[in-house]
Design a protein around this motif. Structure first.
Motif, short mmCIF file in Angstrom:
data_model
loop_
_atom_site.label_atom_id
_atom_site.label_comp_id
_atom_site.label_asym_id
_atom_site.label_seq_id
_atom_site.Cartn_x
_atom_site.Cartn_y
_atom_site.Cartn_z
N SER A 31 -12.15 53.16 -12.26
CA SER A 31 -12.24 53.85 -10.97
C SER A 31 -13.05 53.09 -9.94
O SER A 31 -12.73 53.09 -8.76
CB SER A 31 -12.84 55.24 -11.16
OG SER A 31 -12.09 55.92 -12.12
N ARG A 75 -16.18 56.01 -20.81
CA ARG A 75 -15.44 55.17 -19.87
C ARG A 75 -15.32 53.75 -20.40
O ARG A 75 -16.21 53.25 -21.07
CB ARG A 75 -16.18 55.12 -18.53
CG ARG A 75 -16.11 56.41 -17.78
CD ARG A 75 -17.12 56.38 -16.66
NE ARG A 75 -16.92 57.53 -15.77
CZ ARG A 75 -17.76 57.84 -14.79
NH1 ARG A 75 -18.82 57.09 -14.58
NH2 ARG A 75 -17.52 58.88 -14.02
N ARG B 51 -7.39 58.15 -15.95
CA ARG B 51 -7.58 58.12 -14.49
C ARG B 51 -6.98 59.38 -13.85
O ARG B 51 -7.58 59.96 -12.93
CB ARG B 51 -6.94 56.86 -13.94
CG ARG B 51 -6.98 56.73 -12.43
CD ARG B 51 -8.40 56.69 -11.87
NE ARG B 51 -8.38 56.58 -10.41
CZ ARG B 51 -9.40 56.83 -9.61
NH1 ARG B 51 -10.55 57.22 -10.12
NH2 ARG B 51 -9.29 56.69 -8.31
N GLU B 54 -9.32 62.15 -14.31
CA GLU B 54 -10.47 62.01 -13.42
C GLU B 54 -10.12 62.49 -12.00
O GLU B 54 -10.89 63.22 -11.36
CB GLU B 54 -10.87 60.54 -13.39
CG GLU B 54 -12.22 60.26 -12.79
CD GLU B 54 -12.53 58.78 -12.87
OE1 GLU B 54 -13.68 58.46 -13.19
OE2 GLU B 54 -11.64 57.95 -12.62
N GLU B 58 -11.63 65.78 -9.97
CA GLU B 58 -12.25 65.70 -8.64
C GLU B 58 -11.71 66.77 -7.71
O GLU B 58 -12.37 67.22 -6.79
CB GLU B 58 -11.99 64.32 -8.02
CG GLU B 58 -12.92 63.24 -8.54
CD GLU B 58 -12.48 61.84 -8.08
OE1 GLU B 58 -11.64 61.74 -7.16
OE2 GLU B 58 -12.98 60.86 -8.67
#
Lengths: 108, 200
Positions: A31, A75, B51, B54, B58
């Protein structure tokens, strides 16, 4: 010759170079990399990044480690290998040459 | 009232409504198809799922909010369409791999009537195992002299093993890949055989 294709071809090499360059400054998880690349408008959709990272990892340029995160699952942190650092040095050189070449041609 | 589904995406738990689930499921399947030839497909997909999770996290409060169609569409827009993910340095080795797999020769048992004495069973066996057919002929002759076992087995094989008729089958019999070059060679060889027979 289509303009989008020409742009994409140009970006591709630069993108690989920039990933290594970002990782040379600090280890990142996906990210963070994405945020930097997006801020500089190098990638439009995020999905393109993952096959690229995998290929660079397979080429031995980078590697990753798992780190616990306070906000969720562990992560994947990417880091440059010694080969990757050497590779980046080469690219730094050829990038400077390219910029010089383009500048000198455009100035004429 | 609508039904909701609990999913584990990249290690995070989400409650998602039925319609949004279908879209997300389709999307992930499309990604699977996109990378199906990739050696590290699972790694890439796990990264993408992490991802996506994630990005979803959010957008919503995971404890109480339901993932809606809007949320799913938004994260898909950020991630992009799977066909845009292709890394154009990859397709070439993939194409080569496929080519190798396609031309990899498979061997099958046929009767070889080009080199036959009787039914072509022994010449076929010889071609299949890449050894002199006279080894099989000798075995069958010996077993035919001492009782009828040899003859019976020979006739069973004669009936059950198909004859190699086409060029492709003849190549398969020898375990050679079926490609243009080999077909050309075989046809040439057959032409020579016919010529030899005419002279006799």
């Amino acid at each position: 010759m289509n303009i989008d294709n020409a742009k994409a071809q140009m970006k591709k090499g630069v993108l690989e170079y920039c990933i290594l360059s970002i990782l040379a400054n600090k280890d990142c998880y996906a990210s963070e990399l994405i945020n930097e690349l997006k801020a500089s408008k190098l990638i439009v959709v995020e999905g393109t990044l993952y096959p690229l990272l995998t290929r660079q990892k397979n080429a031995g340029l980078l590697t990753y480690r798992w780190e616990e995160s306070t906000q969720g699952p562990p992560r994947k942190y990417y880091t440059l290998t010694e080969i990757g650092k050497e590779f980046l040095k080469e690219l730094d050189g050829s990038w400077k040459d390219l910029v010089k070449a383009v500048d000198s041609i455009n100035k004429k | 009232m609508t039904q909701t589904i609990s999913i584990n995406l990249g290690g995070l738990l989400f409650h998602i409504d039925d319609e949004a689930f279908k879209i997300l499921d389709n999307y992930l399947n499309a990604i699977h198809r996109q990378f199906k030839n990739e050696t590290e497909k699972n790694d890439i997909i796990a990264d993408i799922e992490a991802r996506l999770a994630e990005l979803l996290a959010e957008r919503i409060d995971r404890k109480k909010d339901l993932v809606s169609l809007n949320d799913v569409n938004a994260i898909i827009a950020i991630m992009g369409e799977p066909h845009d993910f292709v890394d154009d340095e990859e397709p070439q080795p993939r194409a080569q791999r496929e080519k190798r797999r396609r031309t990899k020769a498979s061997r099958r048992m046929y009767r070889d009537s080009d080199n036959r004495i009787l039914g072509g069973v022994c010449s076929g066996l010889g071609a299949y195992f890449s050894i002199d057919p006279w080894i099989f002929r000798t075995i069958f002759i010996v077993f035919s002299i001492f009782g009828f076992v040899g003859i019976i087995i020979y006739f069973i094989l004669w009936v059950t093993i198909p004859e190699a008729l086409t060029t492709a089958q003849k190549l398969e019999m020898h375990g050679k890949p079926i490609n243009v070059e080999n077909i050309k060679n075989t046809v040439k060889q057959e032409f020579e055989n016919v010529k030899r027979r005419m002279n006799l």
